[in-house]
Write an enzyme that holds these catalytic residues in place. Structure first.
Site, short mmCIF file in Angstrom:
data_model
loop_
_atom_site.label_atom_id
_atom_site.label_comp_id
_atom_site.label_asym_id
_atom_site.label_seq_id
_atom_site.Cartn_x
_atom_site.Cartn_y
_atom_site.Cartn_z
N HIS A 171 0.83 -1.20 0.00
CA HIS A 171 0.00 0.00 0.00
C HIS A 171 0.87 1.26 0.00
O HIS A 171 0.71 2.14 -0.84
CB HIS A 171 -0.91 -0.03 1.24
CG HIS A 171 -1.88 1.10 1.32
ND1 HIS A 171 -3.17 1.01 0.85
CD2 HIS A 171 -1.76 2.35 1.81
CE1 HIS A 171 -3.80 2.16 1.05
NE2 HIS A 171 -2.96 2.99 1.64
N GLU A 172 1.81 1.31 0.94
CA GLU A 172 2.66 2.50 1.04
C GLU A 172 3.56 2.61 -0.19
O GLU A 172 3.87 3.72 -0.65
CB GLU A 172 3.48 2.48 2.33
CG GLU A 172 2.65 2.44 3.62
CD GLU A 172 1.55 3.49 3.68
OE1 GLU A 172 1.73 4.58 3.11
OE2 GLU A 172 0.49 3.21 4.29
N HIS A 227 1.75 4.50 -2.77
CA HIS A 227 1.89 5.95 -2.55
C HIS A 227 3.27 6.41 -3.00
O HIS A 227 3.42 7.44 -3.65
CB HIS A 227 1.74 6.27 -1.05
CG HIS A 227 0.32 6.23 -0.53
ND1 HIS A 227 -0.68 6.99 -1.07
CD2 HIS A 227 -0.23 5.54 0.50
CE1 HIS A 227 -1.82 6.77 -0.39
NE2 HIS A 227 -1.57 5.89 0.57
N GLU A 231 -4.64 7.88 -2.81
CA GLU A 231 -5.16 6.60 -2.31
C GLU A 231 -5.44 5.64 -3.47
O GLU A 231 -5.27 4.42 -3.33
CB GLU A 231 -6.43 6.85 -1.48
CG GLU A 231 -6.88 5.67 -0.64
CD GLU A 231 -5.98 5.37 0.55
OE1 GLU A 231 -5.04 6.14 0.82
OE2 GLU A 231 -6.22 4.33 1.21
#
Lengths: 504, 504
Positions: free
Chosen positions: A267-268, A271, A297
């Site tokens: 997830h990170e 980003h 997001e």
């Protein structure tokens, strides 16, 4: 001063302010990763000083003059780099100068005190201990909304606009209503399905050092550049980009739960890949910045869920996972593993929610905070309203406030209008991923072969490279031909989880 | 504005500048510890911006006016906190405003370019490749000396004064001559002694993780507060204090050499203990700052050598060391271990030198750079002069420039006048430790029982607590009753190494 010189001067000022913010980001990252406990007081002084310097520079009336000068002429064609930067500088300048200094300080101070009160109230499961702070926060945010919108339009629009420019309360409300009507019956069907996953296989012994190596390898594979970034441990996972060449991710390792670090890192990294592929030559100006929380997001969720929790991804990665964790995965089938990482289970806590129920958590918050800001809901009634909605959406009652309306930090920090961006991000991601599938042809094949470069390049060309030159809505329309819509997400969830739970 | 208000204003400005410097320290520390390779360019921009902000603030003519206002009256008694801060602010302000901006920039730029040239020249063992940069650096530093001293007195005094206020070239020259005359025959006797240590026991297998735990425990035991600091890995060991509550140390682990990390950590912890015990209430003003490089070094050397390499220390720590490293130390006697960590062996490289020969390395550099600055030695003759002196002091010839005059980074960075502080620090430490022994009574007994609190408190009361309120010379005189002198160091070295090598 001619228009070109005024533009140059604005650019120089913008870059200087960006460097100061970036300095503050280093300090903020370090505070969460390595700072010793007694360093907190000094760090907060350093950060206050930097915030003051940034504020001084970004609200300098000289900027207003320079902007007016640039806007007066017709030097810069619509859609040119200069025109786009000027539009965004104007937006930032207006927003920060319209807020009276007194209000800014009161919001900042209240956030600090309210967060302390929230920590205690959550611990005690005591909504009433937090209520005075919620009341004060709502009052201040209503004032903020009036200040930035000159009292025009919906107050909630003004707050939303800070996080997701150009997205209105109406659009969110309509999209979320569609989502709700699709997700509630889907969750119902999933819960009733006999094909339930055995999630205990994810709760075996996964050594942290191996998790680190395995998840960082995956992050590198999908395109996070470790020469221009790194992953460290922090209590809360986040991505903080300092600027070109330096993007930091954090994660945390639970040795008895595979999903936390792996999907957290994916997830990170999503980003981080966005930040690493912004146009570096425009660093310090809007054209070099990420456009919104929702679009951000969408990037993290693309990699974490649409890629990372997909079947083709694990067609590729399950063997390496078995090699990395032989003692706990050798007796597990790919099928069972895939079901386990996609287990859907209604639960109290947003940050632990699965792909399907996650949006429900957001809808509930959006509905409540919108009513709070409009004045239709009194802060004193929030707990009851939360509990009523929760039972209606999730099918079982909230047991106490720490599992209910006190679970999130956002309201105590004054972040009203922030929650919708999580579900908008999921909507955008579904819509973009459907388009990528169309544009790239055999997307599943690429993923199953571990060929992520085309996906990353597609995202860079279509999203990253634009910085803030297009609004979120313009971006989505330009890439997919349609405005943001919940339909692709609904279709995706029905297909994926219909298959997994053999519902259809 | 009255004098009190002027003083308050100076204090506020001083604290703000200190916070900016402290912010730069965080960034500098992070650059050496965690920053990914591609972050270098952005980091240097952040640091330049901060340096510019600090320079702007510390050379603001308003400071000159405020100082003049405070100095005009007789509001502040000599020796008062205010008078001491004013004296030091004046010193800082004069030094930074006397340097023309052009010279500051040229020195900074030259340092960057010269360091690159030095790295290449050292690799190639090619002094002549570095010579043009040495020439330029010497010219600029002579200009700097003239600027800060208004052309009065010895140029080298002016440079030395930047690092060690109030210590003159004459005092250094006289002290170093005494040291040289004592150390050269001592080294000779040691080399000829039949009692040579077996240093191979320190080069066995010492796992890094265990070294980390063992050395950090020792650092904590002697008084480094890990709630207000930490130890990380960096290519070069250093101590960087951000301010009250946050002092960082770095070290490096060689799994086949015990001494590097252990004594490196003890050394940096000594610096850190000084920083952690400066009066926090005066942070951001001279009264809250460390006074000089020499005094700083005296603190690191007190803990690393006078305590950490002493026999009583290992009477206490050798058993724990054997427990920590059972497979490599269980067959070693305390006696052999103690000899090994105190092995004296003339060698080319300063940073690898033992307690006895270390000062010789410094004397040589001091003599050369003093002649360079006075003009008695041409930069072109440095290599020959170095090699001649080295052979005279160490008894064997230099094989190539990387083991000779190109080994240190200092000259390429413009740090002329810096080297003497290392040997001054050792002199101060010996003089202070002798006084501590007198004041505390059974110092060896305390150390042998692992009771370090009295030693740390003695140093805090006598050194740390004064910040910059006394000069190094005043400090030493006040604590020991005598001006800085090489005699205590000479006595210490003769006693300690006379015993170890059974010379007497």
């Amino acid at each position: 001063m001619d228009v070109r010189s005024a533009y140059q001067e604005l650019t120089a000022r913008s870059k200087k302010a960006a460097l100061l913010r970036s300095t503050a980001s280093v300090l903020g990252w370090e505070e969460q990763t390595y700072m010793p406990p007694n360093g907190a007081e000094l760090r907060s002084k350093q950060l206050s000083l930097l915030a003051g310097l940034v504020h001084e520079r970004t609200t300098d009336p000289k900027i207003g003059e320079l902007l007016a000068e640039c806007e007066a002429g017709d030097e810069f064609a619509e859609g040119s780099l200069e025109a786009d930067n000027l539009r965004e500088w104007r937006r930032d300048y207006d927003r920060s100068t319209k807020l009276p200094q007194r209000l800014v300080e009161e919001i900042t101070e209240t956030a600090t005190l309210a967060q302390n009160a929230w920590v205690r109230a959550r611990k005690e499961h005591d909504f009433h201990a937090f209520l005075p702070w919620l009341e004060k926060t709502v009052t201040l945010k209503r004032e903020e909304a009036d200040a930035v919108s000159d009292g025009k339009g919906l107050k909630y629009d003004a707050l939303l606009d800070d996080y997701e420019t150009g997205i209105t309360t109406d659009l969110v409300a309509a999209s979320f209503a569609e989502l709700r009507d699709a997700i509630i019956p889907l969750v119902q069907a999933i819960t009733e399905s006999p094909k339930q996953a055995d999630t205990s296989i994810l709760k075996r012994d996964f050594p942290a050092a191996v998790q680190k190596e395995f998840s960082e390898q995956a992050a590198a594979d999908i395109g996070f550049d470790f020469d221009s970034g790194r992953v460290d441990v922090a209590a809360h996972p986040f991505c903080s980009s300092f600027g070109p060449g330096d993007t930091r991710l954090t994660t945390r390792y639970d040795e008895n739960f595979f999903s936390m670090a792996f999907f957290g890192t994916m997830h990170e990294a999503g980003h981080g890949i966005y930040e690493q592929n912004l146009p570096a030559e425009h660093f310090g100006t809007p054209a070099g910045e990420s456009v919104s929380l929702g679009i951000h997001e969408s990037q993290s969720l693309t990699w974490e869920t649409f890629v990372g929790r997909s079947r083709p991804f694990w067609d590729h990665y399950f063997k390496p996972a078995q090699t990395a964790f032989p003692s706990v995965l050798s007796d597990v089938s790919l099928d069972d593993f895939f079901r386990a990482i996609n287990d859907v289970r209604p639960s109290y806590i947003r940050v632990e929610a699965d792909e399907v129920t996650y949006s429900l958590h957001i809808l509930l918050r959006f509905e409540l905070e919108q009513s709070l800001i409009s004045g239709d809901l009194a802060p004193a009634d929030v707990e009851a309203a939360w509990n009523e909605k929760f039972e209606a959406y999730f099918g079982f009652p909230v047991d106490h406030a720490a599992n209910g309306c006190l679970q999130d930090i956002h309201w105590s920090g004054g972040l009203l209008g922030y929650f919708p961006t999580y579900a908008l991000g999921k909507m955008y991601a579904a819509q973009l991923f459907a388009q990528a599938r169309h544009d790239l042809g055999d997307l599943d094949g690429l993923i199953a072969r571990g060929e992520f470069v085309p996906v990353r390049e597609w995202l860079t060309a279509n999203i990253h490279t634009h910085g803030r030159r297009l609004t979120p809505r313009q971006l989505i329309e330009r890439v997919t031909g349609s405005p943001p819509s919940p339909a692709p997400l609904i279709g995706y969830l029905r297909r994926k989880f219909g298959d997994i739970y053999e519902i259809n």
